[in-house]
Structure formats: structure tokens, C-alpha cells
Write a protein that holds these residues in place. Structure first.
Motif, PDB file in Angstrom:
ATOM      1  N   UNK A 166       0.868  -1.174   0.000  1.00  8.18           N
ATOM      2  CA  UNK A 166       0.000   0.000   0.000  1.00  8.18           C
ATOM      3  C   UNK A 166       0.906   1.225   0.000  1.00  8.18           C
ATOM      4  N   UNK A 167       0.587   2.199  -0.832  1.00 11.53           N
ATOM      5  CA  UNK A 167       1.450   3.374  -0.924  1.00 11.53           C
ATOM      6  C   UNK A 167       1.576   4.069   0.429  1.00 11.53           C
ATOM      7  N   UNK A 168       0.495   4.034   1.209  1.00 10.37           N
ATOM      8  CA  UNK A 168       0.517   4.690   2.521  1.00 10.37           C
ATOM      9  C   UNK A 168       1.414   3.951   3.506  1.00 10.37           C
ATOM     10  N   UNK A 169       1.697   2.682   3.233  1.00  7.56           N
ATOM     11  CA  UNK A 169       2.541   1.881   4.128  1.00  7.56           C
ATOM     12  C   UNK A 169       3.870   1.537   3.462  1.00  7.56           C
ATOM     13  N   UNK A 170       4.281   2.362   2.537  1.00  7.13           N
ATOM     14  CA  UNK A 170       5.528   2.116   1.807  1.00  7.13           C
ATOM     15  C   UNK A 170       6.715   2.192   2.776  1.00  7.13           C
ATOM     16  N   UNK A 171       7.605   1.189   2.766  1.00  3.92           N
ATOM     17  CA  UNK A 171       8.769   1.228   3.659  1.00  3.92           C
ATOM     18  C   UNK A 171       9.757   2.302   3.220  1.00  3.92           C
ATOM     19  N   UNK A 172      10.696   2.604   4.103  1.00  4.52           N
ATOM     20  CA  UNK A 172      11.767   3.545   3.759  1.00  4.52           C
ATOM     21  C   UNK A 172      12.604   2.936   2.638  1.00  4.52           C
ATOM     22  N   UNK A 173      12.881   3.733   1.620  1.00  2.00           N
ATOM     23  CA  UNK A 173      13.598   3.239   0.452  1.00  2.00           C
ATOM     24  C   UNK A 173      15.041   3.735   0.441  1.00  2.00           C
ATOM     25  N   UNK A 174      15.860   3.103  -0.372  1.00  2.00           N
ATOM     26  CA  UNK A 174      17.280   3.434  -0.445  1.00  2.00           C
ATOM     27  C   UNK A 174      17.515   4.757  -1.182  1.00  2.00           C
ATOM     28  N   UNK A 175      18.682   5.311  -0.934  1.00  2.00           N
ATOM     29  CA  UNK A 175      19.182   6.481  -1.661  1.00  2.00           C
ATOM     30  C   UNK A 175      18.123   7.596  -1.701  1.00  2.00           C
ATOM     31  N   UNK A 176      17.817   8.099  -2.921  1.00  2.00           N
ATOM     32  CA  UNK A 176      16.816   9.159  -3.060  1.00  2.00           C
ATOM     33  C   UNK A 176      15.505   8.625  -3.632  1.00  2.00           C
ATOM     34  N   UNK A 177      15.245   7.331  -3.458  1.00  2.00           N
ATOM     35  CA  UNK A 177      14.059   6.729  -4.051  1.00  2.00           C
ATOM     36  C   UNK A 177      12.756   7.232  -3.426  1.00  2.00           C
ATOM     37  N   UNK A 178      12.797   7.639  -2.151  1.00  2.00           N
ATOM     38  CA  UNK A 178      11.595   8.227  -1.548  1.00  2.00           C
ATOM     39  C   UNK A 178      11.205   9.522  -2.267  1.00  2.00           C
ATOM     40  N   UNK A 179      12.202  10.312  -2.621  1.00  2.00           N
ATOM     41  CA  UNK A 179      11.944  11.548  -3.368  1.00  2.00           C
ATOM     42  C   UNK A 179      11.351  11.224  -4.738  1.00  2.00           C
ATOM     43  N   UNK A 180      11.865  10.165  -5.369  1.00  2.00           N
ATOM     44  CA  UNK A 180      11.344   9.761  -6.675  1.00  2.00           C
ATOM     45  C   UNK A 180       9.869   9.394  -6.598  1.00  2.00           C
ATOM     46  N   UNK A 181       9.500   8.666  -5.542  1.00  2.00           N
ATOM     47  CA  UNK A 181       8.098   8.259  -5.370  1.00  2.00           C
ATOM     48  C   UNK A 181       7.204   9.481  -5.220  1.00  2.00           C
ATOM     49  N   UNK A 182       7.633  10.433  -4.400  1.00  2.00           N
ATOM     50  CA  UNK A 182       6.820  11.632  -4.186  1.00  2.00           C
ATOM     51  C   UNK A 182       6.696  12.450  -5.471  1.00  2.00           C
ATOM     52  N   UNK A 183       7.763  12.559  -6.225  1.00  2.00           N
ATOM     53  CA  UNK A 183       7.712  13.290  -7.494  1.00  2.00           C
ATOM     54  C   UNK A 183       6.796  12.582  -8.492  1.00  2.00           C
ATOM     55  N   UNK A 184       6.868  11.255  -8.512  1.00  2.00           N
ATOM     56  CA  UNK A 184       6.020  10.480  -9.426  1.00  2.00           C
ATOM     57  C   UNK A 184       4.552  10.609  -9.047  1.00  2.00           C
ATOM     58  N   UNK A 185       4.268  10.615  -7.747  1.00  2.00           N
ATOM     59  CA  UNK A 185       2.891  10.745  -7.282  1.00  2.00           C
ATOM     60  C   UNK A 185       2.316  12.111  -7.656  1.00  2.00           C
ATOM     61  N   UNK A 186       3.128  13.145  -7.514  1.00  2.00           N
ATOM     62  CA  UNK A 186       2.692  14.483  -7.928  1.00  2.00           C
ATOM     63  C   UNK A 186       2.397  14.510  -9.424  1.00  2.00           C
ATOM     64  N   UNK A 187       3.271  13.893 -10.200  1.00  2.00           N
ATOM     65  CA  UNK A 187       3.080  13.847 -11.653  1.00  2.00           C
ATOM     66  C   UNK A 187       1.818  13.071 -12.012  1.00  2.00           C
ATOM     67  N   UNK A 188       1.588  11.942 -11.331  1.00  2.00           N
ATOM     68  CA  UNK A 188       0.389  11.141 -11.586  1.00  2.00           C
ATOM     69  C   UNK A 188      -0.869  11.928 -11.255  1.00  2.00           C
ATOM     70  N   UNK A 189      -0.872  12.628 -10.131  1.00  2.00           N
ATOM     71  CA  UNK A 189      -2.048  13.411  -9.732  1.00  2.00           C
ATOM     72  C   UNK A 189      -2.338  14.512 -10.746  1.00  2.00           C
TER      73      UNK A 189
END
Length: 230
Positions: free
Chosen positions: A121-144
Motif C-alpha cells: 500500500x502506498x501509505x505503508x511504503x517502507x523507507x527506500x534506499x538512496x533518493x528513491x523516496x523523493x522519486x516516489x513523491x515526485x512520481x505521485x505528484x506527476x500522476x495526480x
């Protein structure tokens, strides 16, 4: 004698990282891989790989997605590039991210067993390596932003779906509750859905009618100047 003007330039690795979204049980999901090599062995990561000499970025993303999902013709969009000097402790690496949309029901379940990959679940996404958390947030903004002006959300749904499933999908992506009547009226005004005689009987005795998105009608409307706007 032809001189190589590039021979003295620095060489860096170019990676492609894919933020793979799915939708299941009214929740927006993300597909992650548990790394089986250093650095950060055992930690969770986006699914990615390196660009090969004979590929462009889109081809590399398609190869990576197909290898780990078993699917082709996946909807994807390039999101951003990441080039901080210390983003990868192993080697100087620049990464270009893509978001991809998958109907989880069609994802090859055998591949989940063969590879250390898992849907979260995106809301329960574990902590990711390197800058991958930033990538997820940027992708989510783009998707929205994208679902507001293009009907790409249907890529996350089965071919036949209920209006409730459609509304819950948009609520999951936008992370907000939508008024049922206004939502239905909005989509009816687009005239892009075909109501079927079939019903989904899993949610109630009365059942809910199933719908299909008419891609052909949408493309024709776009040619005529139609603007999809949620």
C-alpha cells in the motif's frame, strides 16, 4: 587522423528507475524490490536498471518493466532526473525516473514468487534506499496532475469496472474524498463510458452495473477538440 573529442570527458553511469503503481482493494499500491546485493543489501528499492549502449531511455524502461512484471504495452511517463553527487555510494550515477501504471490482476503472480518483489500500500511504503523516496513523491505528484487532464487512471482498472471502483481509484490517487453524485455526473458528461448489462455481484445482492472505457470514442473526441478535465 580523426581525434576523439570525447575521450577526456568524465564517464558516469545512467540508470532508469521505475515507480510502478497498481490499484487493488481500493488502495493505491507500489511495486518494490528487496535488494540482493550491496550497497544497501536487504533494503527496499524501486525497480530499475542501467541504460545499455544500444537503448534510449524509453526502451530501457520498457525492458526493465517487462522483465519484472511479465507485461508489455505498459503505460509509462518520464518524470524527472536525479544527479546529486552522492546519491549512490557505489558509483557516480545519474538516474531518470518513470512512473508506470499496471492492472494488478494481469500482473504475472509467478514473477512475484521468482523475484524478491512485493506490492505495498502506498501509505505503508517502507523507507527506500538512496533518493528513491523523493522519486516516489515526485512520481505521485506527476500522476495526480496527469489524471486531472487525461484518462490514464483506466490503466489501473480491469477492463470492466463499477462506478464505485472508478471513484475509489480517483480518491486513492488524489488522496481526497469525492462527492459520489458530482463524480458520476462529471464522468457521464464526458460520454466516454459504456454501461454493460453485466453486474458485479460481489458487493451486494442487488449488484452494481459494470462499465467499460471507450478508448476509440475518447481518441475521436480528442481529434475534435475535446478536453478531458476533472
Amino acid at each position: 587522423m580523426v581525434l576523439n573529442n570525447y575521450c577526456k570527458e568524465d564517464k558516469v553511469l545512467l540508470a532508469v528507475d521505475c515507480i510502478i503503481f497498481g490499484f487493488y482493494q481500493e488502495e493505491l499500491k507500489i511495486l518494490l524490490v528487496q535488494r540482493d546485493f550491496e550497497p544497501a543489501k536487504g533494503e527496499w528499492s524501486l525497480i530499475g536498471g542501467f541504460l545499455k549502449k544500444e537503448e534510449n531511455l524509453d526502451v530501457a524502461a520498457t525492458r526493465i518493466l517487462s522483465h519484472l512484471t511479465g507485461l508489455n504495452n505498459i503505460y509509462m511517463e518520464q518524470v524527472h532526473s536525479y544527479s546529486k553527487l552522492d546519491r549512490d555510494p557505489e558509483e557516480r550515477t545519474i538516474s531518470v525516473s518513470y512512473f508506470a501504471l499496471i492492472d494488478i490482476a494481469h500482473h504475472c503472480k509467478d514473477l512475484l514468487k521468482q523475484n524478491p518483489i512485493k506490492w505495498f500500500d502506498l501509505k505503508d511504503c517502507p523507507e527506500l534506499i538512496f533518493d528513491h523516496n523523493d522519486m516516489v513523491q515526485d512520481a505521485l505528484k506527476s500522476l495526480r496532475n496527469r489524471v486531472g487532464n487525461k484518462p490514464i487512471g483506466f490503466e489501473l482498472l480491469p477492463e470492466k469496472f463499477t462506478m464505485r471502483q472508478l471513484q475509489k481509484l480517483y480518491e486513492a490517487i488524489l488522496d481526497t474524498e469525492l462527492d459520489k453524485r458530482n463524480f458520476i455526473n462529471k464522468f457521464n458528461s464526458f460520454d466516454l463510458l459504456t454501461k454493460l448489462k453485466e453486474k458485479d455481484m460481489s458487493s451486494s445482492k442487488k449488484g452494481a452495473f459494470l462499465f467499460e472505457f471507450d478508448e476509440g470514442k475518447y481518441q475521436k473526441k480528442v481529434e475534435e477538440g475535446f478536453c478531458f478535465k476533472m
